[in-house]
Design an enzyme around this catalytic site. Sequence first.
Site, PDB file in Angstrom:
ATOM      1  N   GLU A 182       1.556   8.712  -1.774  1.00  8.29           N
ATOM      2  CA  GLU A 182       2.957   8.292  -1.842  1.00  8.29           C
ATOM      3  C   GLU A 182       3.257   7.513  -3.129  1.00  8.29           C
ATOM      4  O   GLU A 182       3.978   6.503  -3.119  1.00  8.29           O
ATOM      5  CB  GLU A 182       3.339   7.470  -0.607  1.00  8.29           C
ATOM      6  CG  GLU A 182       3.228   8.247   0.699  1.00  8.29           C
ATOM      7  CD  GLU A 182       3.795   7.500   1.895  1.00  8.29           C
ATOM      8  OE1 GLU A 182       4.051   6.281   1.777  1.00  8.29           O
ATOM      9  OE2 GLU A 182       3.986   8.126   2.943  1.00  8.29           O
ATOM     10  N   GLU A 253       2.267  14.036   6.781  1.00  5.21           N
ATOM     11  CA  GLU A 253       2.407  12.955   7.765  1.00  5.21           C
ATOM     12  C   GLU A 253       3.672  13.170   8.578  1.00  5.21           C
ATOM     13  O   GLU A 253       4.778  12.894   8.113  1.00  5.21           O
ATOM     14  CB  GLU A 253       2.477  11.575   7.091  1.00  5.21           C
ATOM     15  CG  GLU A 253       1.163  11.085   6.521  1.00  5.21           C
ATOM     16  CD  GLU A 253       1.250   9.632   6.050  1.00  5.21           C
ATOM     17  OE1 GLU A 253       2.214   8.921   6.443  1.00  5.21           O
ATOM     18  OE2 GLU A 253       0.361   9.210   5.287  1.00  5.21           O
TER      19      GLU A 253
END
Length: 815
Positions: A182, A253
Site C-alpha cells: 500500500e 485484501e
Amino acid sequence: MWKMGSIWLGFIGVISLVVLVNGAEVSYDGRSLIIDGERKLLFSGSIHYPRSTPDMWPSLIAKAKHGGVDAIETYVFWNLHEPQPGQYDFSGRRDIIKFIKEIQAQGLYAVIRIGPFIESEWNYGGFPFWLHDVPGITFRCDNEPFKFYMQNFTTKIVNMFKSEGLYAPQGGPIILSQIENEYQNVEAAFHEKGPPYVRWAAAMAVGLETGVPWVMCKQNDAPDPVINTCNGMRCGETFAGPNSPNKPALWTENWTSFYQTYGEQAPLRSAEDIAFHVALFIAKKNGSFINYYMYHGGTNFGRTASSFIITSYYDQAPLDEYGLIREPKYSHLRELHKVIKSCSKTILSGALTNSSLGDQQEAYEFQDAEGKCAAFLINHDQTATEVQFQNSKYELPPASISILPDCSTIAFNTAKVSTPFSNRSTLPIIMFDSADGWSEFQEDIPEFEETSLRSNSLLEQTNVTKDTSDYLWYIARVNSSETQALVTVHSRGHAIRAFVNGVSAGFANGTHSNTSCSWEDTVNLSEGKNSISLLSLTVGLEDFGAYLERRSSGLSRVRLHYNNQTKDLSNSEWGYQVGLQGEILQLYTGEGSNADLWSQLSTPPEPLTWYKAQFDAPEDDGPFAINLETMGKGEVWINGQSIGRYWVSLLTDSGSPSQTWYHIPRSFLKPTSNQLVLFEEEARGPLGISIDIISNNKVCARVSDKQAENLFLEEEPILRSREHAKHHNGQPKRVHLHCPSRKTISRVLFSSFGSPVSECGSQAIRRCQFSNSTKIAKKACIGKRNCSIPHSFQHSGGDPCPGIPKEILVNAECS
C-alpha cells in the site's frame, strides 16, 4: 465413513503433490493468472502463521480448503525473523517454511507477501526496531541504508524458499509474491524520493528470479511486469483496474471485518455484503483472484500488536480467533465459491457484455465460444424488484446479486443466507477464586537516587527503551515548601501513570486516533524533598504512515503550579528506568515464577502488581480462554509465553470492554503445574479470573415466506428454477440447524413461527404466532446433530392470520 474420507483426502493429496513435484509454470495475461497453461479463478484466505500456533495450522488450512479456498496468503514478519541485524529466528510460530509446507501438503497454493513493510496492525509495521537506529536511514523511500537492509532481508527469504523448493516452478505451492505494501498511500509524502523507490523495489524483486509473478497492492504505478492490485471492502466499485491491459484484476485484501482497537466496538461486516462485492468484482471488473483478509485473524501474542490494537485479531473472520467456524459467513462464502467455480471456465474464457435491467439494475453476461453462458443479475437498489432477462422474469432481493451459471437458473443470491447463525459460548472450567492459590509481587516505585540513566531533558521513550518494554519511568526530585501543588503532564503517547512520593496520583491515556494524552491533578507534597515518578506507557508502536522512524512517544512537558507560580520541570534533571522490576527479574518465566520474591495475596490490591497461580490443564480439547472481566490493564503469561496485552478497563461507548476473553492455545499448556502470571497496572485483584472453554454451542436459523434457500450438495449446486421461488421440487422451504462435530441439539431456546422477527438475536413473539411452534421444533431437533423444520401451515395447524408475512426462527443449544 471416517476411513473412506481419510483415503479420499490422501488420494487427492497425492494428485496435488504429483502436479507440484513436476513443477508448474505461473504466468498471467489481462484475464487471469495462468498455472500450467490453465486459466485460474482463485479464492484465497489470509492466515498469518505467527498469529496462531503450529499445532493449529493443519486444522485452519483444512477448514479454509473445505470453505472453498484455493490458496493461503500470509505476510512475512521481518521483526520476528531478524530481531537483531543478521540474527535470524524461524522457530515455533516463526517457522514459515513449515507453514508453507503444510499448505502444500493439503493441496493448496500459497501467496507470500514479503513486504517487508506489512502494516497489518503489527508492531512497527513489521520493521525490527534496530532499523530505526541505522545512521542516515529513512524508511520506505529512495534511501540507500534502507534499501540495503530491505534487499538483504527480501533476498534472505526468497533464497530460503528456493532452497526448500517452495516456488511453483520448483514443484512448490507459491504462485504469487508481493513486494512493498500500500505504498501509494504515502508515496507523495516522500516527494522525489518516492517514485524511484517504487521502480527500485519492483526491479529488485523481479531480479530475484522466483519464477512467479510479483504484485504491489494499492500501487497504480506498479512498473511492468509487477501487477497492481486492489485492497478494501468494495473493489468492485473502487478499483481503477490494472495499469496495463496485459495484467489481470486481482483483489489482495477483501476485508472480512476490520481490526479493533481498545475502547472501540468490534467492527462487523455481514456475509451478504462480502458475497455481494465478491460477485460484483468478478462481474464488473473481470476479477479472477480474491483474497479474504482475514480468513482467520488469530491472536496478537506478546507485544506484537501495533498502537492500541487489541490482542484478538479479526475475530469476525470466517474462522474466528480460536479457529472455530463463524456462521453464516463461512458457509455463505463456501456456497458462493461453489457456484462461481461451477461456471469459472465460462467466466474466464467468455466474452463479457453488460446490459441495463432498470434504473438501478444491470446484468453482466459471459458467453464462450461453445455457447455456454453465465450471468450476474445485480440490484443496486435497497428495495426488491422484478427484472426481465433473456425473456424471463426474476425477483431480485434488495442490494443483491443473483448468479445464473447457465444464464437461466438462479443458483445463488448474495442476500439470501440459509446457513444457521453460530453463537459462541463460554463455560468456566477453572476458577481462581481462592486467595490461597495466588502469590503476588509488588513493583517498587523507583526514586531518583536509584537510577543510573539521567538527563537534563525529557527523553523520547523508544530511543531509550529500544522497544524492549512498554514501560519507561521518568523520575524527578522536587524541593517544596508547599503541601500541595497542581501537576500537569503532557505525553506524546500512549498513557501515563503518576506517583508522588510513592503514592498513586492518577492516570491518563490516549486513543488509537489520538495517541497523545495529558494528566492534571492536585497532589499532596511533603515539605522539603519530594519524588515525582511518572510511568510512561506505550501500547504497541504505530504501523502506518510515512516516516515511521520519526514517530515519538513518552513525556513532552511536566509542570508544577503553586502559589500562582509555575515551575517547568521539563528541563530539570530526570532519572530513567527502562521497564519494570518484574520484567528485569523475568517473573513470568519458570525461574522467575519460582523465585523467593513472591508473597501472599494482600488486600486491598495495589497498583503495579504481579500475580502468580498454578493450575492443571483441563481434560477438554478446548479451545480455552482466560476471562479477565474483573481486571484492568496489563499482560498475561502462561508457562513463560505471553498471550498478549489486555485492557479491560478501557470501555467502549456501550460500556463494555473491547475484549474480555484472551486465547490460551492448547500447545502453551502442560498436563499439570501450569504457571499463570499476570502483571496488573491497576489496583485490581485476581480472584474473579477464570479459564473458560469456548465453543459454538448455540445455533440459530430462520426462513421466511419470501426467502429462497441456497441449497447445495457436497459436490455441485442445486440450481433453483425461477418457477419455484417458494418451493424446491415442490417441497416447502425448511429451516436447517446444524451442530458442530460430536454435539447434538439438547435444548430449543426459542422457536417462533409467525410474523417476522428481524434477526436471530431478536427473540420477540409477535402478534401472529403459532402456539405449537416450540413443540414442533423440539420434536424435530432434540437429540439430533442436524434437523430441519418445514415452513408449512399444515405442520403448524393451519394459518391463524392469513395475508401476514411469516417466518420460522429457531434458536437451539448444542451439547
